[in-house]
Design an enzyme around this catalytic site. Structure first.
Site, PDB file in Angstrom:
ATOM      1  N   HIS A 101       0.799  -1.217   0.000  1.00 12.15           N
ATOM      2  CA  HIS A 101       0.000   0.000   0.000  1.00 12.15           C
ATOM      3  C   HIS A 101       0.835   1.272   0.000  1.00 12.15           C
ATOM      4  O   HIS A 101       0.410   2.284  -0.555  1.00 12.15           O
ATOM      5  CB  HIS A 101      -0.917   0.047   1.219  1.00 12.15           C
ATOM      6  CG  HIS A 101      -1.997  -0.985   1.187  1.00 12.15           C
ATOM      7  ND1 HIS A 101      -3.041  -0.972   2.087  1.00 12.15           N
ATOM      8  CD2 HIS A 101      -2.206  -2.062   0.388  1.00 12.15           C
ATOM      9  CE1 HIS A 101      -3.844  -1.989   1.834  1.00 12.15           C
ATOM     10  NE2 HIS A 101      -3.346  -2.680   0.819  1.00 12.15           N
ATOM     11  N   ARG A 135      -4.850   2.423  -6.878  1.00 12.82           N
ATOM     12  CA  ARG A 135      -5.423   3.458  -6.020  1.00 12.82           C
ATOM     13  C   ARG A 135      -4.426   4.012  -5.010  1.00 12.82           C
ATOM     14  O   ARG A 135      -4.612   5.112  -4.477  1.00 12.82           O
ATOM     15  CB  ARG A 135      -6.659   2.924  -5.293  1.00 12.82           C
ATOM     16  CG  ARG A 135      -6.353   1.837  -4.271  1.00 12.82           C
ATOM     17  CD  ARG A 135      -7.643   1.233  -3.689  1.00 12.82           C
ATOM     18  NE  ARG A 135      -7.383   0.056  -2.914  1.00 12.82           N
ATOM     19  CZ  ARG A 135      -7.233   0.037  -1.589  1.00 12.82           C
ATOM     20  NH1 ARG A 135      -7.322   1.150  -0.898  1.00 12.82           N
ATOM     21  NH2 ARG A 135      -6.998  -1.103  -0.961  1.00 12.82           N
TER      22      ARG A 135
END
Length: 148
Positions: A101, A135
């Protein structure tokens, strides 16, 4: 696929694990540069952590690992260097998220917070986890460019 190059540094409280991680990584074929410290004698962690972070930020090493007693101070120092995304990881799941992430490029571990076997698993997981992009990429871009 070639192995990543790894810069590593610690203070006195992370010295034992640093030595174990170096041996572990070299045994797996990684190129490792030890930025010190060279003993368990008391020292100031920024002297050894900042050079690791600077080497990673400059692109001389693919990834960095920093160690101390808790890993907190080491993460703070590393994150003061532009281009470094250092995460303090205390288990394999946190290491996965740091890489997948946050595209973490420096790992911080506290020798007083995890056992050595777990530390080696964290290192292995972190080095072998890819950044997901997608994202997460715009968020990463905003770290060094908050006007985005």
């Amino acid at each position: 696929m070639s192995k990543l190059t790894v810069a590593i540094g610690s203070d006195h409280a992370g010295y034992t694990y640093k030595q174990a991680i170096i041996a572990y990584l070299e045994g797996k074929g990684y190129t490792v540069k030890d930025f010190g410290t060279n003993s368990a004698e008391s020292c100031d962690y920024p002297d050894f952590i900042r050079p690791v972070a600077e080497a990673v930020a400059a692109g001389r090493y693919d990834r960095g690992i920093v160690l101390g007693g808790s890993g907190n101070g080491e993460a703070i120092v590393a994150n003061r260097v532009k281009g470094v995304r250092c995460g303090l990881c205390w288990n394999e799941q946190i290491a996965i998220w740091n890489r997948s992430h946050n595209d973490g490029n420096v790992l911080s571990i506290g020798e007083r917070t995890v056992n050595q076997e777990d530390a080696l698993h964290i290192v292995d997981t972190w080095l072998n986890t890819e950044f997901e992009g997608g994202r997460h990429q715009p968020r990463i871009d905003k770290i060094d460019n908050p006007s985005l």
